[in-house]
Design a protein around this motif. Structure first.
Motif, short mmCIF file in Angstrom:
data_model
loop_
_atom_site.label_atom_id
_atom_site.label_comp_id
_atom_site.label_asym_id
_atom_site.label_seq_id
_atom_site.Cartn_x
_atom_site.Cartn_y
_atom_site.Cartn_z
N PRO A 84 0.93 -1.03 0.24
CA PRO A 84 -0.03 0.35 0.07
C PRO A 84 1.18 1.77 0.45
CG PRO A 84 -0.80 -1.75 1.48
CD PRO A 84 0.73 -1.39 1.19
N ALA A 85 0.73 1.91 -0.30
CA ALA A 85 1.32 3.51 -0.40
C ALA A 85 1.75 4.06 0.63
CB ALA A 85 0.25 4.97 -1.50
N ALA A 86 0.73 3.88 1.90
CA ALA A 86 1.37 4.23 3.08
C ALA A 86 2.97 3.81 3.60
CB ALA A 86 1.16 4.21 4.34
N ASP A 87 2.71 2.32 3.07
CA ASP A 87 3.66 1.40 2.90
C ASP A 87 5.32 1.84 2.90
OD1 ASP A 87 3.01 -0.06 5.16
OD2 ASP A 87 2.17 -1.76 4.24
N SER A 88 5.66 2.46 1.44
CA SER A 88 5.92 2.43 0.38
C SER A 88 6.83 3.29 1.16
CB SER A 88 5.27 1.90 -1.06
OG SER A 88 4.64 1.41 -1.53
N ARG A 89 5.86 4.45 1.26
CA ARG A 89 6.77 6.15 1.48
C ARG A 89 7.97 5.46 2.54
NH1 ARG A 89 1.72 8.24 0.09
NH2 ARG A 89 1.25 8.09 2.67
N ALA A 90 7.01 4.48 3.56
CA ALA A 90 7.84 3.82 5.07
C ALA A 90 8.95 3.65 4.57
CB ALA A 90 7.36 2.73 6.03
N ALA A 91 8.74 2.82 3.62
CA ALA A 91 10.45 1.70 2.84
C ALA A 91 11.50 2.65 2.11
CB ALA A 91 9.86 0.82 2.06
N GLY A 92 11.04 3.64 1.63
CA GLY A 92 11.24 4.91 0.37
C GLY A 92 12.54 5.71 1.82
N GLY A 93 11.37 5.74 2.73
CA GLY A 93 11.82 7.23 3.54
C GLY A 93 13.00 6.44 4.22
N SER A 94 13.23 5.01 4.92
CA SER A 94 14.11 4.02 5.27
C SER A 94 15.84 4.28 5.02
CB SER A 94 13.88 3.32 5.68
OG SER A 94 13.75 1.96 4.93
N ALA A 95 15.69 5.11 2.98
CA ALA A 95 16.96 4.92 3.61
C ALA A 95 17.34 6.85 3.64
CB ALA A 95 17.16 5.77 1.47
N LYS A 96 16.90 7.03 3.55
CA LYS A 96 17.12 8.75 3.78
C LYS A 96 18.19 8.18 5.30
CE LYS A 96 14.38 11.44 0.73
NZ LYS A 96 12.93 12.03 0.39
N ARG A 97 16.51 8.16 6.65
CA ARG A 97 17.29 7.79 7.60
C ARG A 97 18.46 6.91 7.62
NH1 ARG A 97 11.33 6.82 8.34
NH2 ARG A 97 12.26 4.35 8.36
N ASP A 98 18.64 5.84 6.81
CA ASP A 98 19.62 5.03 7.04
C ASP A 98 21.14 6.06 6.65
OD1 ASP A 98 18.40 2.96 7.71
OD2 ASP A 98 19.22 1.96 5.36
N THR A 99 21.33 7.00 5.99
CA THR A 99 21.89 7.14 5.60
C THR A 99 22.12 8.75 6.98
OG1 THR A 99 21.55 7.63 2.87
CG2 THR A 99 22.84 9.28 3.34
N VAL A 100 21.45 9.55 7.71
CA VAL A 100 21.63 9.90 8.15
C VAL A 100 22.48 9.48 9.36
CG1 VAL A 100 20.50 11.30 10.20
CG2 VAL A 100 19.70 11.21 8.06
N ALA A 101 22.16 7.85 10.00
CA ALA A 101 22.32 7.04 10.40
C ALA A 101 23.79 7.02 10.80
CB ALA A 101 22.12 5.90 10.63
N LEU A 102 24.39 7.08 9.31
CA LEU A 102 25.89 6.97 9.06
C LEU A 102 26.81 7.69 8.90
CD1 LEU A 102 26.11 4.37 5.84
CD2 LEU A 102 27.03 3.94 7.69
N THR A 103 26.66 8.92 8.48
CA THR A 103 26.68 10.24 8.36
C THR A 103 27.22 10.77 10.14
OG1 THR A 103 25.30 10.72 6.76
CG2 THR A 103 26.42 12.50 8.00
N LEU A 104 25.78 10.50 11.18
CA LEU A 104 26.12 10.96 12.17
C LEU A 104 27.16 9.68 12.83
CD1 LEU A 104 22.62 11.25 13.76
CD2 LEU A 104 24.75 13.24 12.96
N LEU A 105 27.27 8.93 12.72
CA LEU A 105 27.80 7.39 13.03
C LEU A 105 29.37 7.54 12.70
CD1 LEU A 105 25.81 4.40 12.49
CD2 LEU A 105 26.97 5.18 14.97
N ILE A 106 29.39 8.40 11.28
CA ILE A 106 31.17 8.65 11.48
C ILE A 106 31.71 10.25 11.94
CG2 ILE A 106 32.50 9.46 9.34
CD1 ILE A 106 30.25 7.62 7.53
N ALA A 107 30.28 11.01 11.64
CA ALA A 107 30.53 12.10 12.67
C ALA A 107 31.05 11.37 13.85
CB ALA A 107 29.25 12.90 12.10
N GLY A 108 30.44 11.19 14.83
CA GLY A 108 30.90 10.95 16.07
C GLY A 108 32.06 10.42 16.14
N GLY A 109 33.23 10.24 15.35
CA GLY A 109 34.70 9.38 15.19
C GLY A 109 35.31 10.80 14.52
N VAL A 110 35.02 11.21 14.38
CA VAL A 110 35.53 12.52 13.54
C VAL A 110 35.24 14.10 14.58
CG1 VAL A 110 35.86 14.18 11.60
CG2 VAL A 110 35.53 12.27 10.66
N LEU A 111 34.94 14.33 14.66
CA LEU A 111 33.71 15.41 15.96
C LEU A 111 34.31 15.23 17.43
CD1 LEU A 111 30.24 16.03 15.22
CD2 LEU A 111 32.04 17.00 14.45
N PHE A 112 34.82 14.07 17.13
CA PHE A 112 35.32 14.10 18.89
C PHE A 112 36.96 14.73 18.49
CE2 PHE A 112 38.25 11.64 21.68
CZ PHE A 112 38.15 12.05 23.18
#
Length: 194
Positions: A84-112
């Motif tokens: 259904p459309a709502a589930d499709s949007r949620a699946a697509g939105g997870s790619a953005k969250r995953d990119t943010v997660a990686l960015t923050l994890l890496i930034a956590g090491g660099v910003l130290f």
């Protein structure tokens, strides 16, 4: 009458690829998809067997069955399109969250090195996003936690390194960076394959 067939490594690898490709599907739909494909493979293998064929003769039949099924990425994409459309949007939105997660994890090491407190905040937010992701498997998440946790945890213990002789300090920092880079590349590849 159902014939119990031994597991086939080729089929199991295919199912693992399908599970990874469908990682962003809702858990119920992903489980249903995997059960359907597993059942199809089992039925087709049983039909392909003639008499008492040797078990190693099963591999060509399994390869033919998997070719007929198609690429796991395409099967997952078709299942995603059926959501259904709502589930499709949620699946697509997870790619953005995953990119943010990686960015923050890496930034956590660099910003130290610049802002230690902000480093921990960025890393913890990235960690929560990583663990909540539906795209990565449990082993991906474990690798992400282990690989990126090294940066803030080990770098926060840099005071211990200060007493190390120069070559050991350089070796420790290079090894740490290599683990963080390897983990990041692994997670990015897994994201792109999803």
């Amino acid at each position: 009458m159902t014939v119990d067939l031994p597991p086939n490594p080729i089929a199991e690898k295919y199912l693992a690829e399908l599970e990874h490709a469908a990682a962003d599907l809702p858990a119920g739909r992903r489980g249903e998809l995997l059960a359907d494909v597993r059942s199809h493979i089992a039925v087709a293998r049983a039909e392909a067997r003639t008499g008492n064929a040797p078990e190693d003769g099963d591999d060509p039949a399994v390869r033919a069955i998997l070719r007929q099924l198609g690429d796991p990425q395409e099967i997952a994409a078709a299942a995603r399109a059926d959501l259904p459309a709502a589930d499709s949007r949620a699946a697509g939105g997870s790619a953005k969250r995953d990119t943010v997660a990686l960015t923050l994890l890496i930034a956590g090491g660099v910003l130290f090195w610049l802002i230690p407190v902000l480093s921990w905040v960025a890393w913890l937010i990235g960690l929560v996003l990583l663990l909540r992701s539906r795209r990565w498997t449990a082993s991906d998440k474990l690798a992400g936690v282990a690989g990126t946790a090294l940066a803030p945890v080990v770098l926060s213990g840099t005071a211990l390194f200060v007493s190390m002789p120069g070559p050991f300090l350089v070796l420790a920092v290079v090894a740490l960076l290599a683990v963080v880079i390897f983990t990041t590349v692994h997670l990015v590849r897994r994201t792109r394959h999803s």
